[in-house]
Design a protein around this motif. Structure first.
Motif, mmCIF file in Angstrom:
data_model
loop_
_atom_site.group_PDB
_atom_site.id
_atom_site.type_symbol
_atom_site.label_atom_id
_atom_site.label_comp_id
_atom_site.label_asym_id
_atom_site.label_seq_id
_atom_site.Cartn_x
_atom_site.Cartn_y
_atom_site.Cartn_z
ATOM 1 N N ALA A 150 1.368 -7.110 -7.151
ATOM 2 C CA ALA A 150 1.905 -6.560 -5.905
ATOM 3 C C ALA A 150 2.902 -5.459 -6.258
ATOM 4 O O ALA A 150 3.663 -5.595 -7.223
ATOM 5 C CB ALA A 150 2.587 -7.648 -5.076
ATOM 6 N N ILE A 151 2.885 -4.369 -5.500
ATOM 7 C CA ILE A 151 3.757 -3.227 -5.772
ATOM 8 C C ILE A 151 4.507 -2.840 -4.507
ATOM 9 O O ILE A 151 3.905 -2.694 -3.446
ATOM 10 C CB ILE A 151 2.948 -2.015 -6.271
ATOM 11 C CG1 ILE A 151 2.228 -2.340 -7.584
ATOM 12 C CG2 ILE A 151 3.860 -0.796 -6.464
ATOM 13 C CD1 ILE A 151 1.306 -1.214 -8.070
ATOM 14 N N VAL A 152 5.829 -2.668 -4.630
ATOM 15 C CA VAL A 152 6.653 -2.109 -3.556
ATOM 16 C C VAL A 152 7.304 -0.854 -4.118
ATOM 17 O O VAL A 152 8.103 -0.935 -5.054
ATOM 18 C CB VAL A 152 7.725 -3.091 -3.067
ATOM 19 C CG1 VAL A 152 8.529 -2.455 -1.927
ATOM 20 C CG2 VAL A 152 7.107 -4.407 -2.623
ATOM 21 N N ASN A 153 6.962 0.294 -3.564
ATOM 22 C CA ASN A 153 7.501 1.554 -4.063
ATOM 23 C C ASN A 153 7.323 2.630 -3.010
ATOM 24 O O ASN A 153 6.309 2.669 -2.307
ATOM 25 C CB ASN A 153 6.774 1.973 -5.349
ATOM 26 C CG ASN A 153 7.402 3.187 -5.998
ATOM 27 O OD1 ASN A 153 8.543 3.133 -6.457
ATOM 28 N ND2 ASN A 153 6.678 4.304 -6.028
ATOM 29 N N ILE A 154 8.314 3.515 -2.900
ATOM 30 C CA ILE A 154 8.169 4.668 -2.021
ATOM 31 C C ILE A 154 7.238 5.659 -2.699
ATOM 32 O O ILE A 154 7.538 6.158 -3.777
ATOM 33 C CB ILE A 154 9.527 5.334 -1.741
ATOM 34 C CG1 ILE A 154 10.466 4.351 -1.038
ATOM 35 C CG2 ILE A 154 9.347 6.588 -0.892
ATOM 36 C CD1 ILE A 154 11.888 4.879 -0.880
ATOM 37 N N GLY A 155 6.090 5.923 -2.105
ATOM 38 C CA GLY A 155 5.153 6.869 -2.700
ATOM 39 C C GLY A 155 4.151 6.209 -3.618
ATOM 40 O O GLY A 155 4.156 4.995 -3.847
ATOM 41 N N ASP A 156 3.272 7.025 -4.175
ATOM 42 C CA ASP A 156 2.180 6.552 -5.022
ATOM 43 C C ASP A 156 2.697 6.095 -6.384
ATOM 44 O O ASP A 156 3.762 6.520 -6.847
ATOM 45 C CB ASP A 156 1.148 7.657 -5.231
ATOM 46 C CG ASP A 156 0.497 8.111 -3.936
ATOM 47 O OD1 ASP A 156 0.477 7.301 -2.982
ATOM 48 O OD2 ASP A 156 0.023 9.264 -3.880
ATOM 49 N N THR A 157 1.918 5.240 -7.019
ATOM 50 C CA THR A 157 2.197 4.835 -8.396
ATOM 51 C C THR A 157 0.931 5.000 -9.229
ATOM 52 O O THR A 157 -0.172 5.144 -8.696
ATOM 53 C CB THR A 157 2.661 3.368 -8.501
ATOM 54 O OG1 THR A 157 1.521 2.500 -8.480
ATOM 55 C CG2 THR A 157 3.610 2.998 -7.375
ATOM 56 N N ARG A 158 1.104 4.944 -10.511
ATOM 57 C CA ARG A 158 -0.017 5.081 -11.441
ATOM 58 C C ARG A 158 -0.987 3.908 -11.342
ATOM 59 O O ARG A 158 -2.147 4.023 -11.763
ATOM 60 C CB ARG A 158 0.549 5.176 -12.866
ATOM 61 C CG ARG A 158 -0.445 5.476 -13.971
ATOM 62 C CD ARG A 158 0.307 5.532 -15.292
ATOM 63 N NE ARG A 158 -0.548 5.881 -16.408
ATOM 64 C CZ ARG A 158 -0.122 5.999 -17.668
ATOM 65 N NH1 ARG A 158 1.155 5.793 -17.943
ATOM 66 N NH2 ARG A 158 -0.964 6.313 -18.641
ATOM 67 N N ALA A 159 -0.541 2.785 -10.782
ATOM 68 C CA ALA A 159 -1.360 1.570 -10.768
ATOM 69 C C ALA A 159 -1.791 1.156 -9.370
ATOM 70 O O ALA A 159 -2.204 0.010 -9.168
ATOM 71 C CB ALA A 159 -0.593 0.426 -11.426
#
Length: 312
Positions: free
Chosen positions: A274-283
């Motif tokens: 699970a990912i929480v981040n503002i904007g896109d990530t590499r994964a």
């Protein structure tokens, strides 16, 4: 408290809050359904490993590198120090330590935010296994997290490049201060954007102590760009991944491989991410859950969500 004092207090608190938020990229409000999804994820995976990046510390007033408009790359001409440049060049070491000396009082005074405190609470409640952080700011430890692995080391320790000598960064600051009395006006060298602007003659005359044990060069215990994460640390992280039942990534674009590697190891074990981040990530293409939101809008609401809904 008198009315005038109260108003000044409220304005100071407001100004400090605004200053902390200046490094947070533009973002949309989090959806209640996303909070519920992430809470269910953690409830079903009580041994989750947490990986954090610079995006969780922006709310404490520490800028990241890459965020559009507010990251260090966007706001200043400051570029990250390269390992080989630091090792080979005395001029580079002088410039680095002069800047670090000026910025240290502000950096070391930074306090954890609601995300750091939420993760410390989750550890106490045995909802997460441990925190692996790409940050060097020690904010997880300040918030009370006990099991923290610092992938890139810490800015709070100084070590010798030639022997095993180590010294606390606060103590090292006192030594630098005694060697450089001309830097009494150092606070004035911090620009409004948070960068440090030091006259060339100050840098040329900046004095750095040698290692008292062997006469070697001293550097912060930070993995600079171009250096490698120690093998023992990588093995420790791999063991945490192996013993987890999933991964939660917070505030990282995962563009640096030391973070992306943890996601790859998790997926190799067929565990959820699970990912929480503002904007896109590499994964993003590997994530089972992706929430584009500010971590401070999500983490503190977890496990308080249902009670808050029932009250309303």
């Amino acid at each position: 408290m008198r009315v005038g004092s109260l108003l000044r207090f409220r304005w100071t608190a407001f100004a400090n809050s605004k200053a902390r938020q200046q490094y947070v990229p533009q973002h949309k409000p989090v959806l209640e359904d996303d909070i519920k999804r992430l809470e269910d994820f953690l409830l079903s995976k009580p041994n989750v490993l947490v990986l954090t990046g610079a995006g969780i510390s922006t709310e404490s007033g520490i800028p990241d590198y890459r965020s559009e408009g507010v990251g260090l790359y966007a706001r200043t001409n400051h570029k990250p120090i390269q390992h080989m440049e630091f090792v080979k060049s005395s001029a580079v070491r002088k410039r680095y330590w002069a800047r670090n000396f000026v910025g240290w009082p502000s950096f070391s005074a930074t306090q954890p935010n609601a995300t750091h405190h939420a993760l410390a609470r989750f550890e106490r409640e045995q909802r997460v296994q441990a925190v692996v952080t790409q940050n060097v700011d020690r904010l997880h430890t300040k918030a009370g997290s006990k099991l923290v692995v610092e992938v890139h080391g810490s800015g709070y320790v100084v070590k010798c490049l030639s022997c095993e000598y180590r010294i606390d960064r606060h103590e090292f600051q006192s030594i630098l201060s005694s060697l450089n009395p001309a830097f009494q006006d150092a606070p004035d060298m911090i620009r409004p954007d948070g960068d440090v602007e030091i006259p060339a003659e100050y840098i040329d005359n900046f004095r750095i102590p040698e290692c008292p044990d062997c006469g070697g060069d001293l550097k912060p215990e930070i993995v600079f760009f171009g250096d490698s994460v120690p093998r023992a640390r990588l093995d420790e992280i791999a063991a945490l991944v192996y013993n987890s039942d999933g991964l939660l990534v917070l505030g990282s674009s995962l563009l640096v491989f030391s973070g992306y590697r943890v996601v790859l190891q998790t997926k190799d074990l067929k565990l959820p991410v699970a990912i929480v981040n503002i904007g896109d990530t590499r994964a993003d293409h590997l994530a089972d859950i992706k929430i584009s939101a500010k971590c401070g809008d999500v983490l503190p609401k977890l496990f308080d969500y249902r009670s808050a809904k029932s009250v309303s």
